[in-house]
Design a protein around this motif. Structure first.
Motif, mmCIF file in Angstrom:
data_model
loop_
_atom_site.group_PDB
_atom_site.id
_atom_site.type_symbol
_atom_site.label_atom_id
_atom_site.label_comp_id
_atom_site.label_asym_id
_atom_site.label_seq_id
_atom_site.Cartn_x
_atom_site.Cartn_y
_atom_site.Cartn_z
ATOM 1 N N ALA A 1 32.114 -56.024 -18.675
ATOM 2 C CA ALA A 1 31.107 -56.842 -17.982
ATOM 3 C C ALA A 1 30.092 -56.003 -17.535
ATOM 4 C CB ALA A 1 31.930 -57.265 -16.619
ATOM 5 N N ARG A 2 30.204 -54.519 -17.304
ATOM 6 C CA ARG A 2 29.270 -53.843 -16.930
ATOM 7 C C ARG A 2 28.159 -53.648 -18.101
ATOM 8 N NH1 ARG A 2 30.519 -48.613 -15.671
ATOM 9 N NH2 ARG A 2 32.848 -48.853 -16.327
ATOM 10 N N THR A 3 28.756 -53.722 -19.207
ATOM 11 C CA THR A 3 27.936 -53.744 -20.348
ATOM 12 C C THR A 3 26.832 -54.813 -20.577
ATOM 13 O OG1 THR A 3 29.661 -52.626 -21.696
ATOM 14 C CG2 THR A 3 27.885 -53.186 -23.113
ATOM 15 N N LEU A 4 27.408 -56.252 -20.155
ATOM 16 C CA LEU A 4 26.403 -57.030 -20.065
ATOM 17 C C LEU A 4 25.496 -57.074 -18.801
ATOM 18 C CD1 LEU A 4 28.805 -60.232 -21.003
ATOM 19 C CD2 LEU A 4 26.923 -59.023 -22.650
ATOM 20 N N ASP A 5 25.870 -56.812 -17.852
ATOM 21 C CA ASP A 5 25.164 -56.227 -16.600
ATOM 22 C C ASP A 5 23.857 -55.360 -17.197
ATOM 23 O OD1 ASP A 5 26.887 -58.003 -15.175
ATOM 24 O OD2 ASP A 5 27.663 -56.267 -13.825
ATOM 25 N N MET A 6 24.326 -54.312 -17.528
ATOM 26 C CA MET A 6 23.250 -53.496 -18.114
ATOM 27 C C MET A 6 22.276 -53.963 -18.930
ATOM 28 S SD MET A 6 22.449 -51.495 -21.009
ATOM 29 C CE MET A 6 23.746 -51.427 -22.057
ATOM 30 N N LEU A 7 22.833 -54.666 -19.827
ATOM 31 C CA LEU A 7 21.843 -55.395 -20.811
ATOM 32 C C LEU A 7 20.888 -56.157 -20.513
ATOM 33 C CD1 LEU A 7 24.205 -55.964 -24.037
ATOM 34 C CD2 LEU A 7 22.480 -54.387 -24.011
ATOM 35 N N THR A 8 21.329 -56.884 -19.264
ATOM 36 C CA THR A 8 20.442 -58.097 -18.608
ATOM 37 C C THR A 8 19.213 -57.725 -18.391
ATOM 38 O OG1 THR A 8 22.449 -59.044 -17.501
ATOM 39 C CG2 THR A 8 20.302 -59.572 -16.769
ATOM 40 N N GLU A 9 18.833 -56.455 -18.052
ATOM 41 C CA GLU A 9 17.237 -55.992 -17.564
ATOM 42 C C GLU A 9 16.460 -56.030 -19.053
ATOM 43 O OE1 GLU A 9 17.808 -51.778 -16.049
ATOM 44 O OE2 GLU A 9 18.800 -53.241 -15.017
ATOM 45 N N ASN A 10 17.355 -55.618 -20.171
ATOM 46 C CA ASN A 10 16.684 -55.433 -21.634
ATOM 47 C C ASN A 10 16.602 -56.620 -22.338
ATOM 48 O OD1 ASN A 10 16.672 -52.466 -21.481
ATOM 49 N ND2 ASN A 10 18.573 -52.716 -20.915
ATOM 50 N N VAL A 11 17.358 -57.745 -21.952
ATOM 51 C CA VAL A 11 17.235 -58.864 -22.764
ATOM 52 C C VAL A 11 15.897 -59.591 -22.585
ATOM 53 C CG1 VAL A 11 18.445 -60.985 -23.776
ATOM 54 C CG2 VAL A 11 19.655 -58.819 -23.176
ATOM 55 N N LYS A 12 14.732 -59.753 -23.278
ATOM 56 C CA LYS A 12 13.729 -60.209 -23.062
ATOM 57 C C LYS A 12 12.753 -60.261 -24.074
ATOM 58 C CE LYS A 12 11.933 -55.548 -20.980
ATOM 59 N NZ LYS A 12 11.817 -55.112 -19.622
ATOM 60 N N PRO A 13 11.689 -60.999 -24.161
ATOM 61 C CA PRO A 13 10.781 -61.067 -25.160
ATOM 62 C C PRO A 13 10.364 -59.519 -25.932
ATOM 63 C CG PRO A 13 10.060 -62.883 -23.578
ATOM 64 C CD PRO A 13 11.180 -61.783 -22.966
ATOM 65 N N GLY A 14 10.683 -59.740 -27.115
ATOM 66 C CA GLY A 14 10.120 -58.301 -27.765
ATOM 67 C C GLY A 14 11.371 -57.376 -28.453
ATOM 68 N N ILE A 15 12.413 -57.590 -27.613
ATOM 69 C CA ILE A 15 13.589 -56.509 -28.055
ATOM 70 C C ILE A 15 14.051 -57.074 -29.361
ATOM 71 C CG2 ILE A 15 15.368 -57.548 -26.666
ATOM 72 C CD1 ILE A 15 16.324 -54.976 -25.960
ATOM 73 N N SER A 16 14.519 -56.397 -30.135
ATOM 74 C CA SER A 16 15.428 -56.939 -31.343
ATOM 75 C C SER A 16 16.949 -56.904 -31.101
ATOM 76 C CB SER A 16 14.978 -55.847 -32.598
ATOM 77 O OG SER A 16 15.862 -54.840 -32.332
ATOM 78 N N THR A 17 17.481 -57.915 -31.782
ATOM 79 C CA THR A 17 19.010 -57.852 -31.444
ATOM 80 C C THR A 17 19.795 -56.410 -31.808
ATOM 81 O OG1 THR A 17 19.383 -59.192 -33.617
ATOM 82 C CG2 THR A 17 19.300 -60.553 -31.409
#
Length: 256
Positions: free
Chosen positions: A19-35
């Motif tokens: 869950a904390r991994t997804l929490d951390m990813l949340t601010e990074n998941v935005k236009p321009g980042i690759s999967t």
């Protein structure tokens, strides 16, 4: 003392890290980042917090998490694909701590997304939570499937049949299968100590899927959008416990 108390403590630790991994990813998941970049961030966070990423090398899988975009139903493989405004993506993380697995996924909206996509995401989250909230000893697996199916079909969406939730603890996937459709009063009874995922995959169009040539990526046959949420839960004497609840209160989009 409950015979499953120690198991639940370990499931809590693994679920919390996922869950904390997804929490951390949340601010990074935005236009321009690759999967691929999302995958790398997830791998490093799990490693740096004392865990292992369960998907990595599982049956030959070469990434640490799954990124399923738009009409991908599940098991999308991270790549150099850039996230663009209007995309929707499911990120599925499984962390191992002390041999126990915490398995969870959430939907993310990239920039402004369509009303249709937002409605699909809301219905999928609501269906998962409705199914979790009835989970307790002596209800049957068919009751869980019925909650999900009746909720989403009422809204005009369809439930994927080809993939389901599963038992999870020291193994990534173990019995029983948790179908996301079904009839009330059918299937095995829940009992204290059971741990499993509820992870409905819901499509805007028809429920049929097909597997791509990579052997992993499942897509909607009619190319309609698909959404998924997933929690790992345990059944106790009184009801259920969610092991993969967001620490930051990120339940469904919009998160920030």
């Amino acid at each position: 003392m409950n015979s499953y108390k120690e198991k639940f403590e370990k499931m809590r630790s693994a679920g919390n890290l996922a869950a904390r991994t997804l929490d951390m990813l949340t601010e990074n998941v935005k236009p321009g980042i690759s999967t691929d970049d999302i995958d790398k961030l997830g791998y490093e966070f799990i490693r740096d917090n004392g865990g292992f990423s369960a998907p990595l090398f599982y049956r030959g899988y070469k990434k640490s998490l799954c990124t399923s975009l738009n009409h991908v139903v599940c098991h999308g493989i991270p790549s150099d694909r850039i996230l663009n405004e209007g995309d929707i993506v499911n990120i599925d993380v499984t962390a191992i701590i002390d041999d126990h697995h915490g398995d969870t996924s959430r939907m993310f909206c990239i920039g402004k997304t369509s009303v249709k996509a937002n409605n699909l995401i809301d219905a999928t989250y609501e269906a998962m939570m409705k199914a979790i909230k009835i989970s307790k000893p002596n209800i049957k697996l068919g009751d869980i499937g019925y909650e999900i199916q009746s909720h989403v079909e009422e809204k005009g969406f369809s439930v994927v049949r080809d993939f389901c939730g599963h038992g999870v603890s020291t193994k990534f996937h173990e019995p029983p299968n948790i179908l996301h459709y079904g009839k009330k009063g059918t299937g095995i009874k829940l009992s204290p100590g059971m741990t499993f995922t509820i992870e409905p995959m819901i499509n805007i169009g028809k429920y049929e899927t097909k597997l791509l040539a990579d052997g992993w990526t499942a897509v909607t046959k009619d190319k309609s959008l698909s959404a998924q949420f997933e929690h790992t839960i345990g059944i106790n004497e009184n009801g259920y416990e969610i092991f993969t609840e967001s620490v930051k209160g990120y339940h469904k989009p919009p998160y920030l």
